[in-house]
Each structure stands twice: as structure tokens, then as C-alpha cells.
Design a protein around this motif. Structure first.
Motif, mmCIF file in Angstrom:
data_model
loop_
_atom_site.group_PDB
_atom_site.id
_atom_site.type_symbol
_atom_site.label_atom_id
_atom_site.label_comp_id
_atom_site.label_asym_id
_atom_site.label_seq_id
_atom_site.Cartn_x
_atom_site.Cartn_y
_atom_site.Cartn_z
ATOM 1 N N PRO A 163 -3.701 -1.149 -19.447
ATOM 2 C CA PRO A 163 -4.041 -2.286 -20.016
ATOM 3 C C PRO A 163 -2.938 -3.421 -19.486
ATOM 4 N N GLY A 164 -3.297 -4.400 -18.779
ATOM 5 C CA GLY A 164 -2.212 -5.366 -18.430
ATOM 6 C C GLY A 164 -1.646 -5.133 -17.327
ATOM 7 N N ASN A 165 -1.742 -3.995 -16.742
ATOM 8 C CA ASN A 165 -1.009 -3.608 -15.756
ATOM 9 C C ASN A 165 -1.870 -3.419 -14.444
ATOM 10 N N GLY A 166 -2.124 -4.269 -13.457
ATOM 11 C CA GLY A 166 -3.127 -4.151 -12.493
ATOM 12 C C GLY A 166 -4.553 -3.631 -12.808
ATOM 13 N N VAL A 167 -4.785 -4.264 -13.956
ATOM 14 C CA VAL A 167 -6.284 -4.147 -14.485
ATOM 15 C C VAL A 167 -7.144 -4.992 -13.427
ATOM 16 N N GLY A 168 -8.091 -4.355 -13.141
ATOM 17 C CA GLY A 168 -9.169 -5.344 -12.000
ATOM 18 C C GLY A 168 -8.961 -5.138 -10.731
ATOM 19 N N ASP A 169 -7.479 -4.390 -10.290
ATOM 20 C CA ASP A 169 -7.076 -4.175 -8.927
ATOM 21 C C ASP A 169 -6.937 -2.813 -8.424
ATOM 22 N N PRO A 170 -8.371 -2.278 -8.011
ATOM 23 C CA PRO A 170 -8.531 -0.820 -7.768
ATOM 24 C C PRO A 170 -7.498 -0.495 -6.586
ATOM 25 N N VAL A 171 -7.284 -1.487 -5.592
ATOM 26 C CA VAL A 171 -6.306 -0.987 -4.648
ATOM 27 C C VAL A 171 -5.117 -0.652 -4.922
ATOM 28 N N ARG A 172 -4.422 -1.595 -6.026
ATOM 29 C CA ARG A 172 -3.158 -1.292 -6.606
ATOM 30 C C ARG A 172 -3.143 -0.002 -7.294
ATOM 31 N N VAL A 173 -4.055 0.353 -8.266
ATOM 32 C CA VAL A 173 -4.212 1.479 -8.929
ATOM 33 C C VAL A 173 -4.006 2.579 -7.787
ATOM 34 N N ALA A 174 -4.964 2.544 -6.920
ATOM 35 C CA ALA A 174 -5.021 3.662 -5.708
ATOM 36 C C ALA A 174 -3.525 3.906 -5.226
ATOM 37 N N ASN A 175 -2.951 2.568 -4.792
ATOM 38 C CA ASN A 175 -1.574 2.743 -4.138
ATOM 39 C C ASN A 175 -0.665 3.295 -4.953
ATOM 40 N N ASP A 176 -0.715 3.057 -6.387
ATOM 41 C CA ASP A 176 0.335 3.331 -7.297
ATOM 42 C C ASP A 176 0.331 5.037 -7.462
ATOM 43 N N SER A 177 -1.016 5.228 -7.333
ATOM 44 C CA SER A 177 -1.437 6.712 -7.908
ATOM 45 C C SER A 177 -0.598 7.617 -6.917
ATOM 46 N N ILE A 178 -0.363 7.274 -5.651
ATOM 47 C CA ILE A 178 0.003 8.176 -4.801
ATOM 48 C C ILE A 178 1.582 8.387 -4.962
ATOM 49 N N LEU A 197 -25.425 -0.692 -6.351
ATOM 50 C CA LEU A 197 -26.715 -0.133 -6.350
ATOM 51 C C LEU A 197 -27.226 -0.334 -5.180
ATOM 52 N N GLY A 198 -26.829 -1.228 -4.163
ATOM 53 C CA GLY A 198 -27.047 -1.352 -2.919
ATOM 54 C C GLY A 198 -25.875 -1.536 -1.875
ATOM 55 N N ILE A 199 -26.134 -1.413 -0.472
ATOM 56 C CA ILE A 199 -25.065 -1.713 0.358
ATOM 57 C C ILE A 199 -24.661 -3.192 0.171
ATOM 58 N N ASP A 200 -23.349 -3.210 0.020
ATOM 59 C CA ASP A 200 -22.968 -4.585 -0.101
ATOM 60 C C ASP A 200 -21.536 -4.754 0.477
ATOM 61 N N ALA A 201 -21.248 -5.941 1.210
ATOM 62 C CA ALA A 201 -20.082 -6.231 1.923
ATOM 63 C C ALA A 201 -18.952 -6.395 1.295
ATOM 64 N N GLU A 202 -18.908 -6.710 -0.057
ATOM 65 C CA GLU A 202 -17.637 -6.717 -0.830
ATOM 66 C C GLU A 202 -17.228 -5.304 -1.340
ATOM 67 N N MET A 203 -18.378 -4.364 -1.629
ATOM 68 C CA MET A 203 -17.854 -3.226 -1.972
ATOM 69 C C MET A 203 -17.168 -2.339 -0.709
ATOM 70 N N MET A 204 -17.890 -2.540 0.209
ATOM 71 C CA MET A 204 -17.589 -2.170 1.663
ATOM 72 C C MET A 204 -15.996 -2.279 1.855
ATOM 73 N N ALA A 205 -15.670 -3.716 1.829
ATOM 74 C CA ALA A 205 -14.345 -4.147 2.006
ATOM 75 C C ALA A 205 -13.345 -3.685 0.995
ATOM 76 N N GLN A 206 -13.804 -3.479 -0.356
ATOM 77 C CA GLN A 206 -12.902 -2.837 -1.078
ATOM 78 C C GLN A 206 -12.582 -1.378 -0.912
ATOM 79 N N ALA A 208 -12.533 -0.153 2.008
ATOM 80 C CA ALA A 208 -11.726 0.123 3.187
ATOM 81 C C ALA A 208 -10.429 -0.386 2.660
ATOM 82 N N ALA A 209 -10.383 -1.282 1.950
ATOM 83 C CA ALA A 209 -8.943 -1.474 1.464
ATOM 84 C C ALA A 209 -8.353 -0.346 0.809
ATOM 85 N N ILE A 210 -8.846 0.254 -0.146
ATOM 86 C CA ILE A 210 -8.667 1.311 -0.729
ATOM 87 C C ILE A 210 -8.207 2.468 0.232
#
Ligand code: GDP
Length: 298
Positions: A163-178, A197-206, A208-210
Motif C-alpha cells: 500500500p502506498g508503494n507503486g499502487v496502481g502502477d502494474p509496470v512498476r510492480v512487474a519490474n520490481d518483482s524481477i 471484457l473486450g479488446i481495448d487499446a489501453e489494456m494492450m498498451a499496458q 506491452a509495457a509490462i
């Protein structure tokens, strides 16, 4: 799954029993019926076309063997073509030369990614690996908690945002996890990502960033085998948007027509690695194209 398709195919083969030799007209009629059976099972049109062309060609060219009657010969050809469309050989997971091996999961919301993460972790642990689960699905309110419950059941640590550390930023979480995996000597990192629920540009971009943050050795597209014709568009979107190296079919225990399962290999060009067959962690196995083909033919 596949019940209707199995019944239809067996009905078609029954009609061939007792025939001494198949004429071109017999082969055409049989091919037409198989085509319909596949289309009704929601198999994608390009897959059906390639499948039928191959069956026709092989049935026409088939030598009349003493051991096999024409019906058996057609069954053999259909079986071999089913194995081919499902990928041929069983494909094993690819491990990194230098650990940790990173496995990223991608797919629509509800496809079964988080459940699969738990199943994979349990399966890999049973083989002597030291996996780490990573909660990078921060879209769905309950996803982190769901992964923590699954991790506990599998006896595998879950890396989740503090909580409070990178919450909401999945790219950072993924990066730190390594880094965390390296420090804690984990040899496999399984990254759960968000779907919609459907194909979505924002989801795809996220996604791809992860992917760019963790450089996965395997990017696994999880597809719900219960979906029908939508499977093709979804698979193509993930293939082009994220780049996938393998596929997992989930919900193979359902009673859907099975078209997605039969199309996804052809559409993505990537092997089906595992099959998920229930909600429990043990409802999971390596995918074997020949076993699945035999199951379809009953
Ligand atoms: P995600 O949104 O992609 O992470 O999907 P979840 O892993 O949360 O799965 C969505 C729902 O499908 C949950 O209720 C799971 O219990 C269920 N589920 C996942 N895999 C399977 C499966 O192989 N068979 C069945 N019957 N249900 C499954």
C-alpha cells in the motif's frame, strides 16, 4: 466440450462403413459434411478451409491398404489432421538460460489468467522449481487478493504492491518483482496481468509495457475455450498487440462447441502449452495434441 462435434464426425464415419472403395464423389460428400460439422462447432473459417483441403487431398491420394477399410482410412486422416491443427507435437515451456524464467500471462478478463497463475505455480513447484507469483493485475479490485489466496493454497509467495508503494502502477510492480525474484533466489516469475471484457487499446498498451519491463521468456495468451467465433479476433489482437509465444486453453471442462480450441493454434501460429479443466488448482495439465484429437474422435 466437443460432444456435438464428436457425434457429428462419428455419424459421418458410420456412413462410410461397409463401403468397398471411396469414389471422388464419396470423398467430396464426406468432406462437405465434415466442413459443416466444423463450422457448426465454431471453428474459424480459414481453419476449416485448410483442414478440408488437406483431408480431400489425402483421401484422394490414399493407397488402398489391406489393413484399413475406407472408413478407417478416413478416420486416420481426420485424426492426423486434427493433431496437426492442434499443433502436432507437445511443446514444453521454454526456460531462460539465466534464471529467473519470466512467464507473463495475458488475455481478456474472466479468461482464467489468475486461476492459471496459481495452477502453473503449483505445477512448477511440484517439479522442484521456486516460483514467484506477481500481482500485476491492478485493474480488477479483487485480483490481488484472489492471487494471494491461490498463492497460499499453492504454497508459493505472491509479490504484490505494498500500500502506498507503486499502487496502481502494474509496470512498476512487474519490474520490481524481477529484482525481488533475483534477491530471493526464485527461478521462475509468473506475472498476472489485467484484462478487460473486450479488446481495448489501453489494456494492450499496458500489457506491452509490462512485457517491455520484464522481457518474458514466455508470453502466454489465456483463452476461454467456451468463447465461440470471437476467439479469432481476440487471439489476433493479442498476437499483434503483445506478441505471444504460447497459448493456454481454459475451461475445457465446459460444454461449449470447442471451435476456439481448434482455431487458436492456427490463428496465433503458437503452440497450446497447457489445458485448464476446472476451478481447482489441480485441474490442469500439459496439452497433448494427439490426446485431444483422440478425445474429439471419441
Ligand atoms: P481472469 O480475469 O482472467 O484472471 O480470470 P479468473 O482466473 O479470475 O477466472 C474467471 C472465472 O473462471 C473464475 O470464476 C474461475 O474460477 C473460473 N475458471 C478459471 N479457469 C477455469 C477452468 O478451467 N474451468 C472452469 N470451469 N472455470 C474456470
Amino acid at each position: 466440450m466437443f460432444d456435438t462435434l464428436s457425434d457429428r464426425l462419428n455419424g459421418i464415419f458410420t456412413k462410410l462403413r461397409g463401403k468397398g472403395r471411396l469414389t471422388d464423389a464419396d470423398i467430396d460428400a464426406t468432406a462437405r459434411e465434415i466442413r459443416l460439422a466444423l463450422l457448426e462447432a465454431d471453428v474459424a473459417l480459414p481453419v476449416v478451409k485448410a483442414f478440408i483441403a488437406s483431408i480431400k487431398e489425402r483421401a484422394r491420394g490414399a493407397e488402398v491398404h489391406g489393413a484399413l477399410n475406407p472408413a478407417q482410412q478416413v478416420i486416420k486422416i481426420v485424426h492426423e489432421e486434427l493433431v496437426a491443427v492442434l499443433g502436432g507435437e507437445t511443446r514444453r515451456l521454454q526456460f531462460a538460460k539465466q534464471p529467473p524464467t519470466v512467464i507473463m500471462l495475458a488475455g481478456l478478463q474472466g479468461s482464467g489468467k489468475t486461476t492459471l497463475a496459481g495452477k502453473l505455480a503449483r505445477w512448477l513447484k511440484a517439479q522442484g522449481h521456486q516460483p514467484l507469483l506477481v500481482a500485476a493485475d491492478l485493474q480488477r479490485p479483487n485480483a490481488v487478493n484472489q492471487l494471494q489466496v491461490l498463492g497460499q493454497r499453492a504454497g508459493v509467495e505472491v509479490y504484490a504492491p505494498e500500500p502506498g508503494n507503486g499502487v496502481g502502477d502494474p509496470v512498476r510492480v512487474a519490474n520490481d518483482s524481477i529484482d525481488h525474484a533475483r534477491r530471493s533466489m526464485r527461478d521462475i516469475v509468473i506475472v498476472d496481468t489485467a484484462g478487460r471484457l473486450g479488446i481495448d487499446a489501453e489494456m494492450m498498451a499496458q500489457a506491452a509495457a509490462i512485457r517491455d519491463a520484464v522481457s518474458p521468456d514466455e508470453t502466454i495468451f489465456v483463452i476461454d475455450a467456451m468463447v465461440g467465433q470471437d476467439a479469432v479476433a481476440t487471439a489476433e489482437a493479442f498476437r499483434d498487440g503483445v506478441g505471444i509465444t504460447g497459448v493456454v486453453l481454459s475451461k475445457l471442462d465446459g460444454d461449449a462447441r470447442g471451435g476456439a480450441a481448434l482455431s487458436v493454434r492456427y490463428v496465433t501460429g503458437q503452440a497450446i502449452l497447457f489445458a485448464s479443466t476446472g476451478e481447482k488448482l489441480e485441474d490442469f495439465d500439459v496439452f497433448h495434441p494427439d490426446r485431444m484429437a483422440s478425445r474429439i474422435l471419441g
